[in-house]
Design a protein around this motif. Structure first.
Motif: not given
Lengths: 372, 478, 100
Positions: A240-242, A293, C72-75, C93, C95-98
């Motif tokens: 899931k991403t923004e 991106r 982002g989202n690293q274990q 946040r 949800k991961r930022e793009l």
């Protein structure tokens, strides 16, 4: 447990569930017979577009049918959502198809042109845009995109929510859903049909086969040749991403939950458990070139599913000439056509007769030379 | 061994790729490499040892008595592996294993695809999910996690600590914490009282087990030093934003205690995700209440060339794991033509007799520590799938109103199992909850169908893989 | 609360969390270093936004996700702590930022 019904729908995928829902809400007593938990299940693997642009080249009646379903989708969705009490995230903001080379764009434009020129179907607008025009609409689009097409009629939905909503709507309307009920035999009985499964014999006045690829086998039981074959597609979905993309593309879309779905390959292959890593590579590569991106997003799942493709790629809707009251419905694009199946096709089935505007979808079109 | 740090260091072909550097994986890789096979061992952790021998070569704990003598048995296995000729790639994940034995390996955001002639999965066990209300609150973690903290970093969970659950490992962890000078505010034993009855008939076998004396000693030690509440039948974690209280029922009485940490554990189950995603057939083990791969006597799965050893093949413990690793390695060597079938059989003999020793009494332990039904299915408001936040109530409602057949249909409708953990933490709960709601069995209900990537991989990594002209044409159609 | 046992093996490793300097020890994973430093909640759920903290520490649960050196989202439980690492929590946040 009762085994006598007005109608039996064979197949519990998107096509079967939409027809079943449409029949049940018209007051019929309906059984929906489905396979078990693991089966080919195109309905769990689709890309969730409610899509109009480019459909129907070679069969104007299909372009019209698609358009009618798309135009009705909003009403269909509202009514279904009211019944089940949750949103399916349907939207119709228009959709893009992006091209990564001039050659792709040229082919696309030529197809659109042929579609416009084939006549009969109600004309609608598809714009061919260059890369800069695309980037004005979609600022995240990368420099490698040379152009694409846009159609205001396109949209998408959360197809898993649609799938669940159809099943819930069917249940709310008193429909009887049975899993683990692969139909082994269909016999024409007095005033109706008897469908034999491992569990029971189900009797119904009328039946419709909506079992995807299994319609080939089942069709023979009602005297119909249903020439459909699997066309494998692979799908990639990310974490899931923004929100970054508020409209669907033919090959990339962001779901209401935040995941990014990437499709769509077409391959002549029949094993739904197999995926070709090279095809995933192509899809990932193209998605990243379209939206640079996305490169670092994690993929959480990939899968393949089998489209139900007829010889010419168009649907088959037909009543059996030898088995009155026994119908077949075979198609891909079960999401786009869900509204048509529930609210246009089901009423005809409920009345027991398909209308002449569906004649074009008869499988007789594949047997012209044989019957001539 | 040669330690690799970048996917570019990988060869394109290996005779044998072993996945997982626990006792089974290290023993298999060592034996195969010593016999001359070209071996790669891939492991996602920064150091070898797996979970049971976690950080055995690097732990900051100097007091050897703290973790106990069994832990240090890992040293010898690690040392033998270190001296082998195998390639060792730590911090790397295998995200794909195809039936053609192509492996997608990712490390540091880069991916390589290589080919193996044989593969041994030694992906070990994971802690059985223990879905209770509030278990997603910070402050709640698995007891295994607390043990890992101790081993890797010499860090202990402190403050008001409650340990809850059942199983041999629970007592081991308790003993290790007590040896480290830590204390528990309560140990809540959820072992169903009736288990003793069902386990009794297998007691004679257990009396000859090497685990017996150790186990009794451990439990006696813990009982002397900690407050144990047995017969716990309900459990919940409560708090706003962080655990503050643990609510439990024992002997029909509900009690609330303050807590900073709740450590949960109710046994371990085979980690079958990769096996399943590689299309290896699974079967339900009714004694261990878990799925395990269908295997022959040499650990071979139903997919040619892929074998599984260690706890991933069915829970048997660390010492058995190393022996099972050697068995699979011998068969791999025979398959590679490095040893003959006769040599394989001959060399396997002493290993098998050693294995038999560890098998003794396993059934007794399995039955004694079978977790209670109410801790295996998710309650009404309890989250079953932590990633997608799907509750037991939602599952039951969907199953009953929509007549759902199994976890894959449920997954489509509710998204459970669709998050990044790929159902590792909810698969058993979901199968058992569906089975309960349908009045069926997990065996009949089935398990999630899993697919690559087994662990997340970036789009850029996928995009970097080889693409043929035909494959491009299936997508770029204009 | 988490405490290091009084057995000072392993040299100190400096890193930052959300820009603030912290110290872990050699042998730590990112997650164990954060826990030892008293940081439990490392992210918000991508579904409900509820706080989450490391749960299994063995690569299974994906609860320990953090942003490491901009990705982002690293274990966190699988990544060895290295000097100078820039770790960020993902609180607020889910949800991961793009761009990460």
């Amino acid at each position: 447990m009762t085994n006598n019904f007005d109608f039996a729908v064979v197949g519990g995928g998107l096509v079967g569930a939409a027809i079943g829902y449409g029949l049940a809400k018209r007051g019929l007593k309906v059984a929906m017979l489905d396979e078990g938990d693991v089966a080919k299940r195109a309905s769990r693997g689709n890309f969730a577009l409610v899509w109009v642009q480019s459909k129907g080249l070679g069969m104007p009646a299909y372009a019209t049918w698609t358009r009618r379903s798309s135009d009705h989708w909003g009403t269909f969705a509202r009514e279904l959502e009211e019944r089940v009490g949750f949103s399916m995230a349907y939207r119709r903001p228009g959709g893009f198809h992006l091209c990564l080379s001039q050659d792709e764009l040229d082919r696309r434009a030529a197809n659109i042109n042929r579609l416009h020129n084939q006549g009969e179907s109600e004309p609608y607008r598809i714009d061919v845009l260059d890369g800069d025009e695309i980037r004005r609409h979609l600022p995240e689009v990368g420099p490698e995109v040379v152009g694409g097409t846009y159609c205001a009629l396109d949209g998408d939905v959360n197809s898993l929510k649609l799938f669940r909503a159809l099943h819930e709507g069917f249940a709310v309307e008193g429909g009887h859903y049975r899993s683990g009920s692969l139909v082994q035999e269909i016999a024409g009985a007095q005033g109706g049909y008897a469908l034999k499964t491992d569990e029971a014999v189900v009797h119904a006045d009328r039946i419709v086969l909506a079992a995807g690829l299994d319609n080939v086998r089942l069709g023979k039981m009602i005297g119909l040749d249903v020439p459909v074959r699997p066309l494998r597609g692979q799908v990639i979905v990310t974490e899931k991403t923004e929100p970054f993309l508020d409209m669907p593309l033919s090959t990339v879309r962001q779901t209401d939950e935040g995941g990014v779905m990437i499709g769509d390959s077409q391959e002549e292959a029949d094993d739904y458990r197999v995926m070709r890593p090279g095809i995933n590579a192509v899809m990932a590569d193209r998605a990243v070139r379209m939206f640079p991106r996305l490169a670092n997003l994690n993929v959480v799942r990939t899968w393949s599913a089998l489209r139900v493709y007829s010889r010419d790629g168009f649907p088959i809707y037909q009543e059996s000439p030898t088995h009155p009251g026994a119908f077949v419905a075979s198609c891909h694009s079960g999401v786009t056509l869900a509204a048509a199946h529930a609210d246009l096709l089901a009423p005809l089935l409920a009345q027991g007769k398909l209308s002449s505007d569906l004649d074009a979808f008869s499988s007789r079109r594949f047997h012209v030379s044989a019957t001539a | 061994m040669k330690t690799l740090s970048h996917v570019n260091d990988l060869a394109e072909h290996y005779d044998l790729v072993v996945i997982g550097a626990g006792p089974a994986g290290m023993a298999a890789a060592t034996l195969a490499a010593d016999k001359g096979a070209q071996v790669l061992l891939v492991d996602e952790n920064p150091t070898f040892g797996g979970q049971i021998y976690r950080a055995v070569s690097s732990t900051p704990l100097k007091d050897r008595a703290l973790l106990g003598a069994d832990y240090w048995k890992g040293e010898a296995i690690g040392a033998a592996f270190s001296q082998s000729q195998a390639d060792y790639f730590p911090g790397a994940t295998v995200w794909q294993l195809s039936p053609e034995l192509e492996l997608g390996i990712s490390s540091g955001g880069r991916t390589a695809v290589l080919h193996a002639r044989r593969v041994i999965m030694a992906t070990g066990a994971l802690e059985r999910p223990m879905p209770i209300k509030g278990w997603t609150l910070p402050g709640v973690m698995t007891a295994g996690a607390a043990q890992i903290l101790l081993k890797t970093s010499g860090v202990a969970v402190s403050g008001k600590v409650v340990l809850a659950g059942c199983g041999p490992l629970l007592w081991l962890i308790a003993a290790q914490y007590l040896a480290a000078g830590k204390r528990f505010d309560a140990i809540l034993d959820t072992t169903p009282r009736g288990n003793w009855r069902t386990a009794m008939k297998d007691l004679p076998g257990f009396l000859t087990s090497p685990y017996l004396a150790k186990g009794l000693k451990l439990m006696a030690k813990v009982r002397r030093q900690a407050k144990i509440i047995s017969g716990v039948t309900a459990l919940a974690a409560e708090g706003e934003g962080h655990l503050a209280r643990v609510r439990y029922t024992a002997g029909g009485r509900e009690v609330v205690i303050e807590a900073d940490h709740l450590l949960l554990h109710q046994g371990v189950t085979p980690n079958i995700n990769m096996a399943s995603a590689s299309n290896c057939e699974l079967e339900w083990d009714d004694a261990q209440l878990a799925w395990k791969p269908k295997l022959d006597d040499w650990g071979n799965t139903t997919v040619p060339g892929i074998a599984i050893s260690g706890d991933g093949a069915g829970i048997a413990g660390a010492e058995a794991a190393a022996e099972r690793g050697r068995i699979t390695a011998l068969d791999a060597l025979a398959g590679l033509g490095i040893i003959s079938i006769a040599q394989r059989d001959e060399q396997a003999k002493p290993i098998r007799s050693e294995l038999n020793r560890y098998d003794r009494g396993r059934v007794f332990l399995d039955r004694l520590y079978q977790p209670a039904q109410q801790f295996r299915v998710a309650g009404e408001d309890t989250i079953a799938c932590r990633c997608e936040e799907v509750t037991g109530g939602q599952i039951r409602k969907a199953v009953t109103t929509l007549n759902i057949a199994g976890p894959n249909q449920l997954k489509s409708f509710l998204r459970c199992g669709m998050g990044p953990c790929q159902g590792r933490l909810c698969g058993l709960t979901v199968s058992e909850t569906i089975a309960e709601a349908r009045g069926s069995t997990p065996e009949a209900v089935g398990y999630y169908r899993l697919r690559a990537p087994v662990k997340p991989v970036t789009l850029a990594e996928l995009a970097s893989l080889k693409q043929s002209e035909t494959e491009i044409r299936t997508v770029a159609r204009g | 609360m988490f405490q290091r046992l009084p057995d000072p093996s392993g040299s100190p490793v400096s890193f930052t969390l959300d820009g603030r300097p912290l110290e872990g020890r050699q042998g730590d994973t990112v997650s164990s270093a954060l826990l030892a430093a008293g940081v439990e909640t490392c992210r918000s759920s991508a579904v409900s936004g509820e706080p989450r903290a490391p749960y299994c520490l063995m690569g299974v649960c994906f609860e320990c996700l953090v942003t490491i050196d901009g990705v982002g989202n690293q274990q966190g439980c699988l990544v060895a702590l290295r000097p100078g690492m820039q770790v960020e929590t993902q609180i607020g946040r889910g949800k991961r930022e793009l761009a990460r």
